[in-house]
Scaffold this motif. Structure first.
Motif, PDB file in Angstrom:
ATOM      1  N   SER A 137       0.981  -1.235  -0.114  1.00  0.00           N
ATOM      2  CA  SER A 137       0.182   0.088  -0.084  1.00  0.00           C
ATOM      3  C   SER A 137       0.860   1.212  -0.069  1.00  0.00           C
ATOM      4  O   SER A 137       2.119   1.306  -0.097  1.00  0.00           O
ATOM      5  N   GLU A 138       0.264   2.287   0.086  1.00  0.00           N
ATOM      6  CA  GLU A 138       1.031   3.614   0.057  1.00  0.00           C
ATOM      7  C   GLU A 138       1.038   4.042   1.562  1.00  0.00           C
ATOM      8  O   GLU A 138       1.613   4.994   2.062  1.00  0.00           O
ATOM      9  N   SER A 139       0.238   3.493   2.183  1.00  0.00           N
ATOM     10  CA  SER A 139       0.010   3.907   3.908  1.00  0.00           C
ATOM     11  C   SER A 139      -0.230   2.779   4.798  1.00  0.00           C
ATOM     12  O   SER A 139      -0.933   1.940   4.402  1.00  0.00           O
ATOM     13  N   LEU A 140       0.656   2.798   5.925  1.00  0.00           N
ATOM     14  CA  LEU A 140       0.097   1.831   6.938  1.00  0.00           C
ATOM     15  C   LEU A 140       0.332   2.484   8.400  1.00  0.00           C
ATOM     16  O   LEU A 140       1.130   3.072   8.784  1.00  0.00           O
ATOM     17  N   ASP A 141      -0.904   2.573   8.955  1.00  0.00           N
ATOM     18  CA  ASP A 141      -0.928   3.059  10.358  1.00  0.00           C
ATOM     19  C   ASP A 141      -1.026   1.878  11.385  1.00  0.00           C
ATOM     20  O   ASP A 141      -1.774   1.210  11.568  1.00  0.00           O
ATOM     21  N   LEU A 142       0.285   1.973  12.080  1.00  0.00           N
ATOM     22  CA  LEU A 142       0.532   0.783  13.119  1.00  0.00           C
ATOM     23  C   LEU A 142       0.212   1.249  14.527  1.00  0.00           C
ATOM     24  O   LEU A 142       1.061   2.069  14.789  1.00  0.00           O
ATOM     25  N   GLN A 147      -3.829  -2.010  18.924  1.00  0.00           N
ATOM     26  CA  GLN A 147      -3.524  -3.387  18.542  1.00  0.00           C
ATOM     27  C   GLN A 147      -3.956  -3.775  16.941  1.00  0.00           C
ATOM     28  O   GLN A 147      -4.243  -4.826  16.661  1.00  0.00           O
ATOM     29  N   GLN A 148      -3.843  -2.775  16.152  1.00  0.00           N
ATOM     30  CA  GLN A 148      -4.387  -2.889  14.810  1.00  0.00           C
ATOM     31  C   GLN A 148      -3.149  -2.336  13.729  1.00  0.00           C
ATOM     32  O   GLN A 148      -2.660  -1.457  14.157  1.00  0.00           O
ATOM     33  N   ALA A 149      -3.057  -2.904  12.400  1.00  0.00           N
ATOM     34  CA  ALA A 149      -2.403  -2.476  11.510  1.00  0.00           C
ATOM     35  C   ALA A 149      -3.588  -1.906  10.404  1.00  0.00           C
ATOM     36  O   ALA A 149      -4.298  -2.930   9.987  1.00  0.00           O
ATOM     37  N   LYS A 150      -3.351  -0.478   9.975  1.00  0.00           N
ATOM     38  CA  LYS A 150      -4.585  -0.119   8.782  1.00  0.00           C
ATOM     39  C   LYS A 150      -3.698   0.169   7.637  1.00  0.00           C
ATOM     40  O   LYS A 150      -3.006   1.125   7.654  1.00  0.00           O
ATOM     41  N   ILE A 169      -7.242  -2.368   4.328  1.00  0.00           N
ATOM     42  CA  ILE A 169      -7.214  -3.670   5.016  1.00  0.00           C
ATOM     43  C   ILE A 169      -6.858  -3.405   6.448  1.00  0.00           C
ATOM     44  O   ILE A 169      -6.014  -2.489   6.865  1.00  0.00           O
ATOM     45  N   LEU A 170      -7.538  -4.181   7.421  1.00  0.00           N
ATOM     46  CA  LEU A 170      -7.422  -4.025   8.770  1.00  0.00           C
ATOM     47  C   LEU A 170      -6.900  -5.298   9.178  1.00  0.00           C
ATOM     48  O   LEU A 170      -7.375  -6.332   8.964  1.00  0.00           O
ATOM     49  N   VAL A 171      -5.724  -5.241   9.907  1.00  0.00           N
ATOM     50  CA  VAL A 171      -5.191  -6.516  10.608  1.00  0.00           C
ATOM     51  C   VAL A 171      -5.242  -6.325  12.035  1.00  0.00           C
ATOM     52  O   VAL A 171      -4.457  -5.319  12.441  1.00  0.00           O
ATOM     53  N   LEU A 174      -3.719  -9.026  17.658  1.00  0.00           N
ATOM     54  CA  LEU A 174      -4.104  -9.989  18.556  1.00  0.00           C
ATOM     55  C   LEU A 174      -4.199 -11.281  18.014  1.00  0.00           C
ATOM     56  O   LEU A 174      -3.600 -12.359  18.536  1.00  0.00           O
ATOM     57  N   ASN A 175      -5.165 -11.414  17.098  1.00  0.00           N
ATOM     58  CA  ASN A 175      -5.485 -12.641  16.489  1.00  0.00           C
ATOM     59  C   ASN A 175      -5.029 -12.955  15.117  1.00  0.00           C
ATOM     60  O   ASN A 175      -5.443 -14.015  14.296  1.00  0.00           O
ATOM     61  N   MET A 176      -4.459 -11.815  14.547  1.00  0.00           N
ATOM     62  CA  MET A 176      -4.028 -11.746  12.936  1.00  0.00           C
ATOM     63  C   MET A 176      -5.287 -11.992  12.177  1.00  0.00           C
ATOM     64  O   MET A 176      -5.118 -12.438  10.938  1.00  0.00           O
ATOM     65  N   SER A 177      -6.497 -11.605  12.571  1.00  0.00           N
ATOM     66  CA  SER A 177      -7.516 -11.736  11.538  1.00  0.00           C
ATOM     67  C   SER A 177      -7.427 -10.514  10.714  1.00  0.00           C
ATOM     68  O   SER A 177      -6.905  -9.311  11.072  1.00  0.00           O
ATOM     69  N   THR A 178      -7.980 -10.586   9.485  1.00  0.00           N
ATOM     70  CA  THR A 178      -8.003  -9.534   8.470  1.00  0.00           C
ATOM     71  C   THR A 178      -9.247  -8.988   8.001  1.00  0.00           C
ATOM     72  O   THR A 178      -9.974  -9.940   7.670  1.00  0.00           O
ATOM     73  N   LYS A 179      -9.500  -7.871   7.672  1.00  0.00           N
ATOM     74  CA  LYS A 179     -10.838  -7.354   7.195  1.00  0.00           C
ATOM     75  C   LYS A 179     -10.365  -6.569   5.903  1.00  0.00           C
ATOM     76  O   LYS A 179      -9.582  -5.684   6.232  1.00  0.00           O
ATOM     77  N   PHE A 180     -11.055  -6.812   4.757  1.00  0.00           N
ATOM     78  CA  PHE A 180     -10.763  -5.906   3.592  1.00  0.00           C
ATOM     79  C   PHE A 180     -12.117  -5.104   3.498  1.00  0.00           C
ATOM     80  O   PHE A 180     -13.264  -5.750   3.523  1.00  0.00           O
ATOM     81  N   LEU A 181     -11.842  -4.007   3.187  1.00  0.00           N
ATOM     82  CA  LEU A 181     -12.905  -2.753   3.058  1.00  0.00           C
ATOM     83  C   LEU A 181     -12.739  -2.011   1.808  1.00  0.00           C
ATOM     84  O   LEU A 181     -11.610  -1.760   1.450  1.00  0.00           O
ATOM     85  N   MET A 182     -13.915  -1.426   1.439  1.00  0.00           N
ATOM     86  CA  MET A 182     -13.928  -0.567   0.412  1.00  0.00           C
ATOM     87  C   MET A 182     -14.487   1.058   1.051  1.00  0.00           C
ATOM     88  O   MET A 182     -15.128   0.803   1.970  1.00  0.00           O
ATOM     89  N   ASN A 183     -13.912   2.050   0.313  1.00  0.00           N
ATOM     90  CA  ASN A 183     -14.472   3.285   1.029  1.00  0.00           C
ATOM     91  C   ASN A 183     -15.955   3.434   0.490  1.00  0.00           C
ATOM     92  O   ASN A 183     -16.708   4.139   1.515  1.00  0.00           O
ATOM     93  N   GLU A 184     -16.468   3.012  -0.455  1.00  0.00           N
ATOM     94  CA  GLU A 184     -17.884   3.252  -0.992  1.00  0.00           C
ATOM     95  C   GLU A 184     -18.538   1.891  -0.693  1.00  0.00           C
ATOM     96  O   GLU A 184     -18.104   0.864  -1.186  1.00  0.00           O
TER      97      GLU A 184
END
Length: 200
Positions: A137-142, A147-150, A169-171, A174-184
């Protein structure tokens, strides 16, 4: 040499010594060393500038209350003059060792590191690798508090079984689960299945 000339030379010598002492004690600006409450592994080399300090070969290590370890390195960093806890880093490599021993590797062109809470905003050609999961990606907020990487902006995900593109993508660390999201809401995450037929 007359006694009068000798006294004049002696007074001149004393005045020069006093001026030198005053200059070295009050006007000389030595390079200050930066100490961090984290353990700085390598001694940073500091180059003084008028409005900011540049630190070369920077490395910080920390550990949170859950036992997650974080190490971040950069070729150089700049301490923000108005926010001493913020360091702007260039050419960054980071490693998160989770409490269970698994590792996450992150690299980017630059990062904004918060020395107080260890939160880091990675920017520019960001890469994150965890086991067989690879994300770009171009940005990662840790955030260690959340307890999340966005990951956001031009996000691409690849694993051994799929590839996809999403806005975010939200990671969960704690459990390394991943969510994939769209802005719209009306847009869908683009998924491509990778078929391994045994010929690879």
């Amino acid at each position: 040499m007359s006694k009068k000339a000798l006294i004049q030379y002696l007074i001149l010598f004393i005045i020069l010594i006093l001026i030198s002492l005053v200059y070295f004690n009050y006007f000389r600006n030595p390079v200050e060393s930066v100490k961090d409450k984290n353990s700085a592994i390598n001694k940073p080399k500091i180059v003084s500038e008028t409005s900011k300090d540049i630190i070369k070969d920077l490395k910080y290590s920390s550990e949170d209350s859950r036992g997650n370890k974080y190490q971040i390195k950069s070729q150089e960093g700049i301490i923000e003059p108005n926010e001493k806890s913020i360091i702007i880093m260039q050419h960054v490599m980071a490693e998160v060792t989770l409490f269970n021993g698994e590792k996450i590797y992150i690299s980017s062109d630059k990062a904004k590191y918060n020395n107080d809470n260890y939160d880091t905003l990675f920017e520019g050609s960001v890469k994150m690798n965890y086991k067989d999961h690879s994300m770009k990606s171009e940005s990662l907020d840790l955030s260690f508090k959340k307890q999340q990487a966005k990951l956001s902006d031009n996000v691409f995900y690849k694993s051994s079984i799929s590839e996809l593109r999403a806005d975010k993508i939200l990671v969960d660390l704690l459990n390394m689960s991943t969510k994939f999201l769209m802005n719209e809401k009306d847009k869908k995450v683009l998924v491509k299945t990778v078929i391994n037929n045994g010929n690879n």
